[in-house]
Design an enzyme around this catalytic site. Structure first.
Site, mmCIF file in Angstrom:
data_model
loop_
_atom_site.group_PDB
_atom_site.id
_atom_site.type_symbol
_atom_site.label_atom_id
_atom_site.label_comp_id
_atom_site.label_asym_id
_atom_site.label_seq_id
_atom_site.Cartn_x
_atom_site.Cartn_y
_atom_site.Cartn_z
ATOM 1 N N HIS A 157 6.231 5.744 12.815
ATOM 2 C CA HIS A 157 6.566 6.463 11.823
ATOM 3 C C HIS A 157 5.478 7.079 10.763
ATOM 4 O O HIS A 157 5.473 8.042 9.920
ATOM 5 C CB HIS A 157 7.448 5.757 10.834
ATOM 6 C CG HIS A 157 6.867 4.699 10.146
ATOM 7 N ND1 HIS A 157 6.473 3.510 10.578
ATOM 8 C CD2 HIS A 157 6.385 4.500 8.820
ATOM 9 C CE1 HIS A 157 5.863 2.577 9.777
ATOM 10 N NE2 HIS A 157 5.536 3.283 8.401
ATOM 11 N N GLU A 216 -2.309 5.257 2.836
ATOM 12 C CA GLU A 216 -1.970 3.866 2.507
ATOM 13 C C GLU A 216 -3.442 3.167 2.275
ATOM 14 O O GLU A 216 -3.548 2.377 1.431
ATOM 15 C CB GLU A 216 -1.439 2.873 3.615
ATOM 16 C CG GLU A 216 0.073 3.346 3.825
ATOM 17 C CD GLU A 216 0.514 4.626 4.546
ATOM 18 O OE1 GLU A 216 -0.271 5.383 5.154
ATOM 19 O OE2 GLU A 216 1.681 4.817 4.482
ATOM 20 N N ARG A 247 2.513 8.463 8.799
ATOM 21 C CA ARG A 247 2.115 10.076 8.451
ATOM 22 C C ARG A 247 1.144 10.802 9.482
ATOM 23 O O ARG A 247 1.424 11.874 9.825
ATOM 24 C CB ARG A 247 1.842 9.994 6.897
ATOM 25 C CG ARG A 247 3.158 10.524 6.014
ATOM 26 C CD ARG A 247 2.535 10.785 4.497
ATOM 27 N NE ARG A 247 3.386 11.305 3.826
ATOM 28 C CZ ARG A 247 4.724 10.910 3.292
ATOM 29 N NH1 ARG A 247 4.943 9.578 3.767
ATOM 30 N NH2 ARG A 247 5.468 11.433 2.588
ATOM 31 N N ASP A 266 0.811 -1.335 0.173
ATOM 32 C CA ASP A 266 0.083 -0.121 -0.205
ATOM 33 C C ASP A 266 0.901 1.371 -0.021
ATOM 34 O O ASP A 266 0.448 2.362 0.302
ATOM 35 C CB ASP A 266 -0.875 0.156 1.241
ATOM 36 C CG ASP A 266 -0.089 -0.129 2.519
ATOM 37 O OD1 ASP A 266 1.147 0.046 2.469
ATOM 38 O OD2 ASP A 266 -0.642 -0.698 3.368
ATOM 39 N N GLU A 268 0.333 -8.867 -1.164
ATOM 40 C CA GLU A 268 -0.256 -8.426 0.237
ATOM 41 C C GLU A 268 -1.364 -7.834 -0.336
ATOM 42 O O GLU A 268 -1.539 -6.442 0.067
ATOM 43 C CB GLU A 268 0.647 -7.801 1.010
ATOM 44 C CG GLU A 268 0.413 -7.655 2.429
ATOM 45 C CD GLU A 268 1.155 -6.556 3.298
ATOM 46 O OE1 GLU A 268 1.150 -5.325 3.237
ATOM 47 O OE2 GLU A 268 2.222 -7.305 4.004
ATOM 48 N N HIS A 317 13.050 5.755 12.469
ATOM 49 C CA HIS A 317 12.725 6.160 11.184
ATOM 50 C C HIS A 317 13.684 7.397 10.935
ATOM 51 O O HIS A 317 13.746 8.319 11.800
ATOM 52 C CB HIS A 317 11.362 6.205 10.998
ATOM 53 C CG HIS A 317 10.912 6.305 9.410
ATOM 54 N ND1 HIS A 317 11.543 7.172 8.671
ATOM 55 C CD2 HIS A 317 10.274 5.532 8.745
ATOM 56 C CE1 HIS A 317 10.972 6.826 7.331
ATOM 57 N NE2 HIS A 317 10.296 5.958 7.383
HETATM 58 C C1 UD1 Z 1 6.608 5.195 3.483
HETATM 59 C C2 UD1 Z 1 5.127 4.565 3.287
HETATM 60 C C3 UD1 Z 1 4.460 3.722 4.534
HETATM 61 C C4 UD1 Z 1 5.275 2.676 4.859
HETATM 62 C C5 UD1 Z 1 6.815 3.448 5.147
HETATM 63 C C6 UD1 Z 1 7.711 2.061 5.764
HETATM 64 C C7 UD1 Z 1 4.086 5.879 1.698
HETATM 65 C C8 UD1 Z 1 3.277 7.165 1.212
HETATM 66 N N1 UD1 Z 1 4.415 5.647 2.834
HETATM 67 O O1 UD1 Z 1 6.520 6.056 4.535
HETATM 68 O O2 UD1 Z 1 3.306 3.453 3.895
HETATM 69 O O3 UD1 Z 1 4.942 2.258 6.033
HETATM 70 O O4 UD1 Z 1 7.331 4.183 3.981
HETATM 71 O O5 UD1 Z 1 8.652 2.755 6.444
HETATM 72 O O6 UD1 Z 1 4.274 5.385 0.659
HETATM 73 N N2 UD1 Z 1 14.018 8.767 4.650
HETATM 74 C C9 UD1 Z 1 15.505 8.682 4.689
HETATM 75 N N3 UD1 Z 1 16.018 7.555 4.147
HETATM 76 C C10 UD1 Z 1 15.479 6.526 4.003
HETATM 77 C C11 UD1 Z 1 14.076 6.514 4.239
HETATM 78 C C12 UD1 Z 1 13.392 7.594 4.495
HETATM 79 O O7 UD1 Z 1 16.262 9.854 4.779
HETATM 80 O O8 UD1 Z 1 16.045 5.319 3.675
HETATM 81 C C13 UD1 Z 1 13.420 10.091 5.335
HETATM 82 C C14 UD1 Z 1 13.297 11.270 4.188
HETATM 83 O O9 UD1 Z 1 13.761 12.248 4.670
HETATM 84 C C15 UD1 Z 1 12.063 11.034 3.626
HETATM 85 C C16 UD1 Z 1 11.356 10.656 4.830
HETATM 86 O O10 UD1 Z 1 12.017 9.868 5.568
HETATM 87 O O11 UD1 Z 1 11.541 12.104 3.049
HETATM 88 C C17 UD1 Z 1 9.991 10.058 4.892
HETATM 89 O O12 UD1 Z 1 10.043 8.940 3.523
HETATM 90 P P1 UD1 Z 1 8.571 8.426 2.723
HETATM 91 O O13 UD1 Z 1 8.871 7.312 1.964
HETATM 92 O O14 UD1 Z 1 8.087 9.718 2.197
HETATM 93 O O15 UD1 Z 1 7.456 8.095 4.031
HETATM 94 P P2 UD1 Z 1 7.561 6.815 5.151
HETATM 95 O O16 UD1 Z 1 7.185 7.582 6.304
HETATM 96 O O17 UD1 Z 1 8.785 6.281 5.118
HETATM 97 N N1 UDP Z 2 12.350 -3.030 10.445
HETATM 98 C C1 UDP Z 2 13.706 -3.265 10.165
HETATM 99 N N2 UDP Z 2 14.382 -2.589 11.145
HETATM 100 C C2 UDP Z 2 14.254 -1.408 11.965
HETATM 101 C C3 UDP Z 2 12.510 -1.449 11.990
HETATM 102 C C4 UDP Z 2 11.925 -2.208 11.425
HETATM 103 O O1 UDP Z 2 14.264 -3.923 9.588
HETATM 104 O O2 UDP Z 2 15.100 -0.862 12.528
HETATM 105 C C5 UDP Z 2 11.429 -4.012 9.680
HETATM 106 C C6 UDP Z 2 10.437 -4.818 10.416
HETATM 107 O O3 UDP Z 2 10.777 -6.202 10.530
HETATM 108 C C7 UDP Z 2 9.461 -4.875 9.513
HETATM 109 C C8 UDP Z 2 9.234 -3.578 8.490
HETATM 110 O O4 UDP Z 2 10.848 -2.977 8.709
HETATM 111 O O5 UDP Z 2 9.447 -6.090 8.644
HETATM 112 C C9 UDP Z 2 8.343 -2.523 9.107
HETATM 113 O O6 UDP Z 2 8.665 -1.364 8.273
HETATM 114 P P1 UDP Z 2 7.997 -0.051 8.752
HETATM 115 O O7 UDP Z 2 7.249 -0.324 10.251
HETATM 116 O O8 UDP Z 2 8.634 0.989 8.487
HETATM 117 O O9 UDP Z 2 6.703 0.012 7.691
HETATM 118 P P2 UDP Z 2 5.228 -0.851 7.612
HETATM 119 O O10 UDP Z 2 5.278 -2.241 7.869
HETATM 120 O O11 UDP Z 2 4.423 0.184 8.645
HETATM 121 O O12 UDP Z 2 4.549 -0.439 6.389
#
Ligand code: UD1
Ligand code: UDP
Length: 365
Positions: free
Chosen positions: A205, A132, A207, A96, A118, A238
Site C-alpha cells: 500500500h 513517514e 505511497r 509516523d 513507537e 487496501h
Molecule cells: C496511511 C499512512 C501510512 C500507513 C497506512 C496504513 C500517512 C501519510 N500514511 O497510508 O503511514 O502505513 O495508512 O494503512 O499517514 N481508504 C478507504 N477506507 C479506509 C482507509 C483508506 O477507503 O478505511 C482509502 C481512501 O480512498 C483514502 C486512501 O485509501 O484516500 C488512502 O488512505 P491514506 O490514509 O491517505 O493513506 P494510506 O496509504 O492508507
Molecule cells: N492488518 C489487518 N488486516 C489486513 C491487513 C493488515 O488487520 O487485512 C494489520 C496488520 O496485522 C498490521 C497492520 O494492519 O498490524 C499493518 O497495517 P498497514 O500495513 O496498513 O500499515 P503499516 O504498518 O505499513 O503502517
C-alpha cells in the site's frame, strides 16, 4: 485526576494503541480520552470493534483519494477545538502517520506535552518511506516522552540529542495485541481453500510504491506463483483505489491468488501465523512476522526495522520485478534458506509494552 488523550487515525495505529487504551482505562489515577482523526474509515472501525474501544471524538476527515494536503489541513483545523476543550495533561500519538505528525504539531502550538509511542524508528532517507520518515523525525522534535520498542530505536533518538531520561524501552504494543489475537484452534475458510497448498500472504500500500513499483511487485508475484502449483496466496487489499486498480489489472484472473477485503485484525494475525511466507511493503507486519517466526520479503529498498533483518526473518528485496521474482522463487525452492528465515524472536517486545507505558505515564504525570 490527570488526563491522558490518545489520538490516532489509521488501522496500524489503532492496532497498536488499543491495547494501551485498555490498559490505561484500568488505572484509577488517570482519565483516558480517545480521539480518532478518522484518517481511515472502515479499516479503523474494524480495529476498534475487535478491541471494544469507543472513541470520545471522531474528526471523520477521510476523503476518497485524499492527498497529504487534505489530511494535514483537515486534521490541524479540527483537532484544535478538541485539544482546547479537553486541555489534557499529555497527548499520546503513535508512529509516523500524518495523523501523528499533525496532532503533535497542534499540541506544540498549544504547548501540550506529547508522548510518542513507537518512537525512534529511522531510515534517515526523508523520502523513504514517504512521508513517514519526515513524520517520525518531526514528532521526535516535539515529543516530551518517547516510548521505544528496541535499543536501536533508543540509539537513534540519542544520536539526535534527545534527553535519555525521556526515552523508555518498552517493546512494541503490537506484541501485546498479538498475545490477545493469536489462537491455537483458529479456523477460517481461506485455510480450507489452501489446505493442500503453501499459503502466501501479500499486502502492499505504500505511497512511494504506487504506480510502477507496484506493477513490478504484482508481475513478479504472479510469475512465481504460476510456476509453483502447490502455492496459493491471499491478498487482503487496501481500499486505496489506486492500489485496487493496479492489483485488479494484474492479479485478478489468477486462480491461485485470492484478492479479498481487508481482514479484521484477529483474522489477519491468525492467517499470518498460518502462512508459509509473506510479501509486503508494510511496516507493522515486519514486526508481527518476526515475532511469529515467519519469513518476510520486504518489497522496499530500505527498512526502519533493522532488528528483523539481523534476526533473519526479514529480507529486503526492493521493488524491481526481477529481484522480487528471484528471491520469492528461492524461498519457495530452497528449504535451508527458508529455515534460516523462520526463527521467531521477541526482539520487538514480550507483550508487556502497554503495562510499562501506563506505569511510566502514571509515574511521570
Ligand atoms: C496511511 C499512512 C501510512 C500507513 C497506512 C496504513 C500517512 C501519510 N500514511 O497510508 O503511514 O502505513 O495508512 O494503512 O499517514 N481508504 C478507504 N477506507 C479506509 C482507509 C483508506 O477507503 O478505511 C482509502 C481512501 O480512498 C483514502 C486512501 O485509501 O484516500 C488512502 O488512505 P491514506 O490514509 O491517505 O493513506 P494510506 O496509504 O492508507
Ligand atoms: N492488518 C489487518 N488486516 C489486513 C491487513 C493488515 O488487520 O487485512 C494489520 C496488520 O496485522 C498490521 C497492520 O494492519 O498490524 C499493518 O497495517 P498497514 O500495513 O496498513 O500499515 P503499516 O504498518 O505499513 O503502517
Amino acid at each position: 485526576m490527570k488526563k491522558v488523550m490518545l489520538v490516532f487515525g489509521t488501522r496500524p495505529e489503532a492496532i497498536k494503541m488499543c491495547p494501551l487504551i485498555n490498559e490505561l482505562k484500568t488505572r484509577d489515577s488517570l482519565k483516558t480520552i480517545v480521539c480518532v482523526t478518522g484518517q481511515h474509515r472502515e479499516m479503523l472501525q474494524q480495529v476498534l470493534s475487535v478491541f471494544n474501544v469507543d472513541s470520545d471524538y471522531n474528526l471523520s476527515i477521510m476523503e476518497e483519494r485524499q492527498n497529504l494536503f487534505d489530511i494535514t489541513t483537515n486534521i490541524l483545523l479540527k483537532i484544535k477545538g478538541v485539544l482546547k476543550k479537553e486541555n489534557p495533561d499529555i497527548v499520546l500519538v503513535h508512529g509516523d502517520t500524518s495523523t501523528a505528525f499533525v496532532v503533535a504539531l497542534a499540541c506544540f502550538y498549544l504547548q501540550i506535552p506529547v508522548g510518542h509511542v513507537e518512537a525512534g524508528l529511522r531510515t534517515c532517507d526523508i523520502f523513504s518511506p514517504y512521508p513517514e520518515e519526515f513524520n517520525r523525525q518531526a514528532v521526535s522534535i516535539i515529543s516530551a516522552y518517547n516510548f521505544v520498542a528496541t535499543k536501536q530505536a533508543k540509539e537513534n533518538l540519542l544520536k539526535e540529542g534527545k534527553d535519555k531520561s525521556k526515552i523508555f524501552i518498552t517493546g512494541n504494543t503490537v506484541i501485546d495485541a498479538l498475545r490477545i489475537t493469536i489462537k491455537d484452534n483458529y479456523h477460517h475458510e481461506v485455510l480450507q481453500w489452501a489446505k493442500d497448498s503453501r499459503l502466501i500472504m501479500i499486502t502492499a500500500h505504500r505511497r512511494e510504491n504506487l504506480g510502477q513499483p507496484m506493477v513490478n511487485m504484482f508481475n513478479a508475484i504472479k510469475r512465481v506463483i504460476e510456476e509453483h502449483p502447490d502455492v496459493k496466496a491471499i491478498y487482503p487489499i487496501h481500499p486505496n483505489p489506486i492500489v485496487r486498480e493496479t492489483a485488479n489489472k494484474i492479479l485478478k484472473d489468477s486462480k491461485q491468488i485470492k484478492i479479498i477485503e481487508p481482514l479484521k485484525v484477529l483474522d489477519f494475525h491468525n492467517l499470518l501465523n498460518k502462512s508459509y511466507l509473506i510479501l509486503t511493503d508494510s511496516g507493522g507486519i515486519q514486526e508481527e512476522a518476526t515475532f511469529l517466526g515467519k519469513p518476510v520479503l520486504v518489497m522496499r529498498n530500505i527498512t526502519e526495522r533493522p532488528e528483523g533483518l539481523e534476526v533473519g526473518c526479514l529480507k529486503l528485496v526492493g521493488t524491481e520485478e526481477d529481484e522480487i521474482y528471484q528471491n520469492f522463487k528461492l524461498l519457495l525452492e530452497d528449504k535451508k534458506e527458508y529455515e534460516k528465515m523462520s526463527q521467531a524472536s521477541s526482539i520487538y517486545g514480550d507483550g508487556t509494552a502497554s503495562k510499562q507505558i501506563a506505569d511510566i505515564i502514571e509515574r511521570c504525570l
